[in-house]
Write a protein that holds these residues in place. Structure first.
Motif, mmCIF file in Angstrom:
data_model
loop_
_atom_site.group_PDB
_atom_site.id
_atom_site.type_symbol
_atom_site.label_atom_id
_atom_site.label_comp_id
_atom_site.label_asym_id
_atom_site.label_seq_id
_atom_site.Cartn_x
_atom_site.Cartn_y
_atom_site.Cartn_z
ATOM 1 N N VAL A 184 0.923 -1.155 -0.019
ATOM 2 C CA VAL A 184 -0.104 -0.037 0.122
ATOM 3 C C VAL A 184 0.861 1.437 -0.143
ATOM 4 C CG1 VAL A 184 -0.230 -0.059 2.415
ATOM 5 C CG2 VAL A 184 -1.833 1.257 1.318
ATOM 6 N N SER A 185 0.652 2.298 -0.658
ATOM 7 C CA SER A 185 0.829 3.614 -0.745
ATOM 8 C C SER A 185 0.192 4.530 -0.315
ATOM 9 C CB SER A 185 1.702 3.773 -2.023
ATOM 10 O OG SER A 185 2.516 2.647 -2.356
ATOM 11 N N MET A 186 0.652 5.672 0.305
ATOM 12 C CA MET A 186 -0.311 6.865 0.705
ATOM 13 C C MET A 186 0.441 8.073 0.597
ATOM 14 S SD MET A 186 0.250 5.786 4.436
ATOM 15 C CE MET A 186 0.619 4.145 3.462
ATOM 16 N N ILE A 187 -0.116 9.054 0.161
ATOM 17 C CA ILE A 187 0.255 10.336 -0.043
ATOM 18 C C ILE A 187 -0.871 11.685 0.243
ATOM 19 C CG2 ILE A 187 -0.228 10.615 -2.487
ATOM 20 C CD1 ILE A 187 2.815 11.950 -2.687
ATOM 21 N N SER A 188 -0.357 12.630 0.777
ATOM 22 C CA SER A 188 -1.156 13.793 1.163
ATOM 23 C C SER A 188 -1.611 14.335 -0.116
ATOM 24 C CB SER A 188 -0.635 14.625 2.108
ATOM 25 O OG SER A 188 -1.491 15.811 2.188
ATOM 26 N N VAL A 189 -2.779 14.661 -0.467
ATOM 27 C CA VAL A 189 -3.515 15.388 -1.474
ATOM 28 C C VAL A 189 -4.214 16.639 -1.151
ATOM 29 C CG1 VAL A 189 -3.063 13.377 -3.206
ATOM 30 C CG2 VAL A 189 -5.437 13.779 -1.816
ATOM 31 N N THR A 190 -3.903 16.946 0.174
ATOM 32 C CA THR A 190 -4.800 18.221 0.670
ATOM 33 C C THR A 190 -4.490 19.462 -0.204
ATOM 34 O OG1 THR A 190 -4.274 17.297 2.978
ATOM 35 C CG2 THR A 190 -5.114 19.701 2.709
ATOM 36 N N GLU A 191 -3.510 19.604 -0.606
ATOM 37 C CA GLU A 191 -3.201 20.827 -1.528
ATOM 38 C C GLU A 191 -3.494 20.798 -2.932
ATOM 39 O OE1 GLU A 191 -1.448 23.539 -0.427
ATOM 40 O OE2 GLU A 191 -0.870 22.889 1.438
ATOM 41 N N GLN A 192 -3.903 19.544 -3.428
ATOM 42 C CA GLN A 192 -3.956 19.198 -4.815
ATOM 43 C C GLN A 192 -5.375 19.421 -5.110
ATOM 44 O OE1 GLN A 192 -1.409 17.557 -2.785
ATOM 45 N NE2 GLN A 192 0.051 18.289 -4.314
ATOM 46 N N TRP A 193 -6.184 19.026 -4.155
ATOM 47 C CA TRP A 193 -7.704 19.265 -4.408
ATOM 48 C C TRP A 193 -8.549 20.353 -3.792
ATOM 49 C CZ3 TRP A 193 -10.254 15.777 -7.956
ATOM 50 C CH2 TRP A 193 -9.299 14.502 -8.362
ATOM 51 N N ALA A 194 -9.317 21.088 -4.420
ATOM 52 C CA ALA A 194 -10.226 21.901 -3.889
ATOM 53 C C ALA A 194 -11.388 21.398 -3.601
ATOM 54 C CB ALA A 194 -10.353 23.089 -4.754
#
Lengths: 417, 976, 90
Positions: free
Chosen positions: B731-741
């Motif tokens: 499994v992999s994970m990454i923060s995408v808080t900044e990438q999606w409005a």
């Protein structure tokens, strides 16, 4: 010898020749009714109250270096009773009351200065949390006043109210909070204990704890074996090592906390100010130095010194909160070894070994507890029962989850406080 | 007095400055101290405790007496060393710690009362009556204490911080440091050479003996020129290395523009973090004074300082001078003065066997035992075998020998070692990993010794760096042996100063020992010896020699106090540079920020983010009007809210489902693709860490949302769980808080609004409650989630952040057409309270799943983080405070967060507190204040009455306890 | 203070998050019993000397690393990726 202004006049007129030792340096005896390991604030006050409140005078304080050389001599000197959880509230309230009579009690000016402490808050949510705290303080019988922005501005006009990253919504004022002269607290308790017959033995490092059939019988030291059936541990920062001598592991990690003092300045900060958003707290010593500190360096350490990242962070917090201190120059920085428990609150309890008592885990808040800690720990050591104001500091609370005292709400797990 | 033909100052460039308002002249190259002495001004300051008149003791940064304030108002710099501050045209200097004037200081009366101000006197008095401490004694003490002052307003001065990296940091550019830098530079390694002084040379600038036939300053200038020509060498002048830290990291303060008039082009100072592979300490040595009666008068200074003023600045600190020392080095001062034509009234050497020749009166085996002169030295008393003799003089140059500058080697707990032959401490080898010490700081006091040790240190360092160095021929230089015999204090009855600034005398140290402050640390703390702004640089060794003497111990056995950083004081503004104002923390802005600000919404801080409080419309003058309208708007039509600040973590991989089952209490492997589920996350200690919804986009792809506050902590936690506990999971994970409005669209008309924008229409079948899936909006791929934090029929729509601003505009345009509009945090809060949803006000770190009524969400079918510890007896049970809803039923209709809850019959004391209020809001829907809080055994107490007491705000009211959910408890609206 | 990230090399301490004793890697089975869990979550050797602790290169590659380090001198002796350690013991 009783200290007084008159005595100073008399000695001053006769060449200051009549002063005598504030405490003796006796040779250790073969056996004591009780031994307190650790000649810091907690150990010395424990010995003092054992003698004063419980009539135990055949006791010794064993100190590996010089008394008052640990955290009692290297903190930011803040004295307060502004906790909000059961366990802490009643204890620190008890401790502050002892502070308020300490000079008279000890005949030693520890310069306890109730100049008022203000905790700042920077959001509606933080205000609610501080209101809860203030209410808990009043429920406990202590004092707290909620200030709005204008109220804070009135007493701390030099804070940056207009351009700072985290605007000041208000503050919780604890009028009875303040500071004290840290070294004098250790010396005053030492002198008081010594006058009551307690042996304060410096340069005496404990190297082993003797246990027979599950009960303590004495200690091995660099100055020989000393027998006793009651032993109290008050060795903040080194609790883990001493407990290991008794075959125990504790829920404690040792961390470094740095503090700072500037060159002397004319009076400019009259209160104690705590800026939680920046992990920054500051007051001005009577000598004029700004005394301030911040958060842990955040790594296990016994080095009594820290590194630049936290130093810079602390100065940065100071600059955003009160940029007027920018031209004050930091004169000295130092680090203390903190006994960090999982929930951020101390342990005052019996240990699984009979006759061995634990007083540890004060995290970064042990100074204000010094009189209270000695008073309740001496009660436990003398009577075998918890003092009514310190029933919450149980060792088993972590295992059972009953009565965890997590003021910060960061969790009863290591390295979250 | 200026001495013709001497000094490195530029006599063609006169510079005028003011001292306490008086206009004075010096020359380019002068310090304030040298210029004042040139103007025959010896009185420069007052001491800390007795307010004794003082002049300079030294000619360097260690100066304890001559502290001044530079500039004025908010720009003022207090406690500047007159010996360091260079003069420039228009410089304004003021004396400090004196009132009404430096010449007549009212607190000078303290000096007369000195017998009553002996060591530690304040611990013995000022105790009665108790209330007088804060009201009378302490204010008096505080007013008398302190040195300079800060203005109370922020300075406009700029400071900077910077990082630097190098192979070798050479600290000190005297002969040892220059030689080391030359050898290392020639071998091609990356060198930084830092020195606190204005120009390189160290003592060479102050001595008359040369190197290789050149004057010391010319040789240093030639060396610096060669170093400056090397691309691999950086020279940092006016830069004090202030601290040594782990892994060869050093702090350093560069005084960038304090030597000229303030300009906008340069910061006042820069604090450097220097990371060096290796370091060479060549910090030199400091001369120590001798303690004798009244050894603190203006005009009494160290012998080396007198040479510095004479040889470097062309100033004689007096028209006639007495030199007093216990070593041959002091003789140089007499010779240099004589050669420059200054009258030497006497040379006094305490050693009976001292060999001295010179064209001046010489007294060997003699001591200076006293001085006179109220505001400046007038005469000294000499005690010889045949009696005492008084000699008129304006200046006494004294030398008790030299102390190597070991300070930096002690910053990592290293203890220096005593050397009997020089009667001082030298660094312990290896005290700072990677550091070699060389020259006078290592006890090598001749120029030749310094050059040789500098070269050897360079060779050792080059080898450690894996480089080959070619040893150059050592330049010819003097190699005078250092001959001395310790002299700590001259016997006598009066006060003999050790710590000049803090007014600590020999008597104080003796009294401390008598009172059993015999440990060197106790003595220091009891007397304040060594705690002044020089941190004992001038006095520690003398004081501890006296302590050793009175306690009958040797000096090594007595030990030293610890030198700690910084070496010399650093402005808070320098180490805290960049943080003033908004610089303290980053500012995170959503894609709707500018539009929101344009709509006049007040922005509030939410962690690092800014979010709108509410969106006022014309006619609204109070936030509550806006908030009530926005709540009604969501309940009646539709509202739009930017929720991008919530953490969004993309989790992908074949084992993503198993991973989520392990970090969440509830099960996500059973969640079908295209569906969303609420999840609860615990810490390993069993308390609630965070909550949020997680959507399954495909079998192997989830998107988790976290609260705004916990986004970073949750991301770190997930990585920990994966890498440290379950690395076998693919499994992999990454923060995408900044990438999606992401925007919430909430209210009965939310679907109607969306259908006006989406490229394909949705309905309740294609998008039921808790559905998620890809959609297209204006041709842009978007994600749609049918979730609700308001209790209304609601969605969240997410687009790549670059489309956020335009989507926000489009959503609001459509909303307005339907009678809706944007809503802010205040309305969002009321909506969720009505619906009984929790935030971090409730999950504040001390609550368990049991407390919030979610213990059944901890699946028993699988292991998860926190599961075992959550089952501990203390985390469950009626005694715990449980989440409840509250409604006022008494006369007072207001609820306040932070109030405590009591049985109505009980007094509001700690013992009776049964809970507290976490969140409140006025519900326009129900026309009443609603609260949420925690109450002991609360779930069993629905319908009961409790008393709410808020001492802070003076509010007391009765409340009815109910379940947390009041709005649409059946949930029909969200599904509708 | 500087630490070595096995992925990124030597970096300043401020890039790293500190977690504490590397005992955190040895999570007990759910049914291991209260004593073992108390041990895991709370009790510590807390050595004055060489220790192994867990850090995350949070402001870098996000790797969790086990650092062998001296708590008295702050000497850093060794850094290993937590996943490598777990892989080796698995």
């Amino acid at each position: 010898m009783r200290f007084s202004g008159l005595r100073i006049l008399k000695e001053g007129l006769t060449g200051n020749k009549g002063w005598s030792p504030h405490w003796r340096d006796p040779e250790p005896k073969a056996e004591y009714d009780a031994i307190v390991i650790g000649g810091g604030g907690h150990g010395l006050s424990t010995a003092y109250y054992l003698a004063k409140n419980h009539g135990m005078t055949n006791i010794a304080v064993l100190e590996k270096g010089y008394i008052g050389g640990g955290n009692v001599g290297r903190n930011t000197t803040i004295v307060r009773a502004n906790y909000f959880l059961n366990g802490n509230s009643e204890f620190y309230s008890h401790s502050l009351k002892l502070w308020e009579g300490l000079e008279e009690d000890l005949n030693y000016n520890v310069m306890h200065s109730q100049r008022g402490l203000i905790n700042l808050f920077h959001s509606d949510g933080q205000r609610d949390a501080f209101v809860r705290r203030g209410n808990a303080m009043v429920n406990q019988g202590d004092d707290a006043v909620l200030l709005d922005t204008a109220g804070v501005r009135k007493i701390l006009p030099y804070l940056d109210f207009d351009n700072t990253r985290f605007p000041i919504y208000g503050g919780l004022l604890h009028p009875r909070g303040g500071t004290a002269r840290h070294d004098a607290v250790a010396w005053g308790f030492a002198r008081g204990a010594d006058m009551r017959g307690v042996d304060i033995i410096q340069n005496c490092e404990v190297t082993g704890i003797d246990i027979e059939n599950g009960a303590v019988t004495g200690v091995q030291t660099t100055r020989g074996a000393i027998k006793s059936k009651k032993i109290g541990l008050t060795v903040a920062g080194r609790s883990g090592q001493l407990a290991a001598m008794a075959g125990m592991r504790l829920p404690i990690e040792s961390h470094v906390l740095q503090a700072f003092v500037t060159e002397g300045l004319k009076p400019v900060i009259d209160h104690v100010i705590s800026f939680g958003m920046g992990h920054f707290y500051i007051s001005q010593s009577d000598k004029g130095g700004l005394v301030f500190g911040g958060d842990l360096d955040f790594y296990a350490s016994y080095a009594s010194r820290g590194n630049l990242p936290m130093k810079e962070h602390v100065m940065e917090a100071g600059m955003t909160l009160m940029p007027m201190i920018g031209e004050a120059k930091v004169l000295r920085s130092w680090g203390g070894i903190m006994d960090m428990t999982p929930d951020g609150s101390p342990i005052i309890d019996k240990s699984p070994v009979e006759g061995l008592y634990l007083n540890c885990g004060w995290c970064y808040g042990g100074f204000k507890a010094v009189p209270g800690s000695g008073s309740v720990f001496s009660h436990l050591m003398a009577t075998g029962r918890h003092h009514s104001e310190a029933t919450g500091f149980r060792l088993d609370r972590f295992r059972t989850g009953v009565g965890i005292i997590d003021e910060e709400g960061t969790g009863s797990q290591h390295n979250l406080h | 007095m200026r001495v013709n033909g001497k000094g490195l100052i530029d006599r063609s460039r006169p510079v005028s400055f003011t001292f306490d308002g008086t206009r004075l002249q010096g020359f380019a190259g002068d310090t304030v101290a040298s210029a004042l002495l040139a103007n025959d001004i010896r009185l420069m300051a007052r001491s800390f405790k007795y307010h004794r008149p003082r002049g300079v003791l030294s000619a360097g940064s260690e100066e304890p007496n001559a502290l001044i304030t530079v500039k004025r108002g908010s720009d003022a710099e207090p406690n500047v060393r007159a010996t360091v501050q260079e003069i420039y045209e228009g410089l304004e200097v003021r004396s400090q710690n004196a009132w009404p004037s430096l010449g007549f200081d009212a607190l000078g009366v303290n000096d007369l009362a000195a017998p009553f101000f002996s060591a530690g006197f304040y611990y013995k008095t000022f105790m009665w009556p108790r209330a007088f401490w804060e009201r009378v004694y302490e204010p008096l003490i505080r007013r008398a204490a302190g040195l300079g002052g800060v203005s109370g307003t922020a300075s406009a001065a700029e400071y900077e911080k910077a990082f630097a990296f190098c192979d070798l940091l050479v600290i000190g550019a005297g002969p040892a440091g220059l030689m080391a830098a030359l050898e290392a530079g020639r071998a091609g390694v990356d060198v930084i050479l830092a020195d606190e002084d204005v120009q390189a040379g160290g003592r060479l600038l102050s001595e008359t003996h040369g190197v290789e036939g050149l004057s010391g300053s010319d040789w240093a200038a030639r060396a610096i020129a060669e170093l400056a020509s090397m691309e691999n060498v950086r020279i940092m002048a006016r830069t004090t290395v202030t601290g040594a830290y782990d892994q060869s990291t050093f702090g350093a303060l560069e005084r960038v523009s304090q030597h000229h008039a303030p300009s906008k082009d340069a910061p006042r100072a820069c604090f450097w973090r220097i990371v060096a592979k290796r370091s060479i300490l060549a910090a030199g040595a400091l001369e120590r004074p001798v303690a004798f009666q009244n050894n603190d008068r203006p005009g009494i200074m160290t012998a080396s300082a007198v040479r510095s003023y004479l040889n470097r600045w062309g100033v004689a600190p007096g028209r006639n001078v007495v030199v007093f020392g216990n070593n041959d080095d002091a003789h140089r001062t007499a010779h240099d003065l004589r050669a420059a034509g200054v009258h030497v009234a006497a040379l006094v050497d305490s050693r009976p066997d001292a060999r001295v020749t010179g064209d001046f009166p010489v007294f060997t085996g003699a001591q200076v035992c006293g001085s006179t002169g109220r505001q400046g030295l007038e005469a000294v008393t000499i005690r010889t075998q045949s009696g005492t003799e008084k000699i008129a003089t304006e200046c006494l140059a004294m030398s008790g020998g030299w102390n190597p500058s070991v300070h930096l080697t002690c910053h990592m707990n290293g203890r220096p070692e005593w050397r009997d032959d020089i009667a001082s401490f030298v660094p312990k080898g290896g005290a700072i990993p990677g550091m070699v010490t060389a020259g006078a700081c290592n006890g090598a006091f001749s120029t030749h010794g310094a050059l040789a040790e500098g070269q050897a240190a360079a060779m050792e360092t080059l080898e450690a760096l894996g480089k080959k160095g070619a040893k150059s021929d050592l330049p010819d230089a003097e190699d005078t042996p250092y001959r001395m015999s310790p002299l700590w204090a001259v016997g006598g009855t009066g006060r003999a100063w050790l710590d000049f600034q803090n007014d600590v005398t020999v008597k104080d140290v003796k009294q401390a020992a008598k009172e059993n402050f015999r440990s060197v640390e106790h003595m220091k703390r009891y007397t304040t010896q060594g705690m002044a702004t020089d941190q004992g640089k001038n006095s520690n060794v003398n004081a501890l020699a006296i302590l050793a003497d009175v306690t009958g111990r040797g000096i090594p056995e007595t030990g030293t106090t610890t030198f700690r950083p910084p070496y010399s004081p650093v402005p808070i503004a320098a180490m805290g540079a960049g943080a003033q104002g908004k610089g303290f923390a980053p500012e995170r802005l959503t894609t709707s920020h500018h539009s929101t600000v344009k709509r006049k919404a007040p922005m509030i801080e939410a962690g690092m983010w800014y979010r709108p409080s509410y969106f006022p419309v014309p006619g609204e003058s109070h936030w509550r009007q806006s908030c009530d309208r926005e709540v009604n708007m969501v309940r009646d039509t539709v509202g739009v809210c930017d929720v991008s600040t919530l953490g969004k973590i993309d989790v992908q991989g074949p084992d993503a489902a198993a991973f989520l089952d392990f970090v969440y209490t509830n099960t996500f492997s059973t969640l079908k693709p295209g569906r969303v589920r609420y999840g609860l996350m615990l810490r390993e200690d069993g308390t609630v860490m965070d909550d949020g919804t997680t959507a399954r986009l495909s079998d192997t792809h989830y998107v988790m949302t976290t609260t705004t506050a916990a986004a970073g902590a949750v991301m770190r936690h997930l990585e920990f769980v994966h890498q440290c506990l379950r690395p076998e999971l693919d499994v992999s994970m990454i923060s995408v808080t900044e990438q999606w409005a992401q925007f919430a669209v909430a209210g009965p008309k939310s679907r109607e609004l969306l259908n006006g924008l989406l490229d394909m229409l949705i309905d309740n079948d294609s998008f039921p409650f808790m559905a998620c899936g890809p959609v297209s909006v204006g041709g842009v791929d978007a994600r749609l989630f049918r979730i609700s934090f308001s209790g209304e029929h609601a969605y969240e729509i997410a687009v790549p952040a670059r489309y956020g601003a335009s989507l926000f505009e489009a959503l609001n345009e459509k909303a307005a057409a339907l009678g809706g509009g944007p809503y802010g945090m205040e309305a969002l809060n009321v909506l969720r309270i009505e619906k009984g949803f929790i935030t971090h006000a409730e999950i504040h770190g001390r609550v368990t799943a049991f407390d919030i009524g979610m213990e059944r969400m901890i699946s028993a079918k699988k292991d998860c983080i926190g599961q075992t510890m959550a089952a501990r007896p203390g985390l469950l049970g009626a005694e715990r405070e449980q989440l409840v809803g509250l409604k006022p039923i008494g006369a007072v209709k207001q609820l306040t967060a932070g109030a405590h809850l009591f049985d109505p019959e009980n007094p509001a004391t700690r013992e009776h507190s049964e809970g507290y209020v976490t969140s409140v809001g006025f519900s326009p829907t129900m026309g009443v204040f609603l609260g949420m809080g925690f109450l002991k055994n609360g779930r069993a107490r629905h319908g009961q009455t409790v008393k709410l007491v808020d001492h802070m705000r003076g509010i007391e009211t009765l409340c009815e306890v109910h379940g947390p959910v009041l709005h649409d408890p059946e949930g029909g609206k969200t599904r509708g | 203070m500087r630490l070595i990230c096995p992925v990124c090399g030597e970096r300043d301490r401020r890039e790293f998050y500190y977690m504490g004793d590397a005992v955190a890697l040895q999570r007990p089975e759910p049914d291991a019993g209260a004593a073992e869990w108390d041990d895991y979550v709370h009790l510590r050797e807390n050595p004055a000397g060489v220790t192994r602790d867990l850090w995350q290169h949070e402001a870098g590659c996000a790797a969790w690393i086990v650092v062998r380090r001296n708590t008295v001198t702050h000497e850093v002796l060794e850094s290993v990726l937590a996943t490598d350690l777990k892989g080796a013991s698995a």
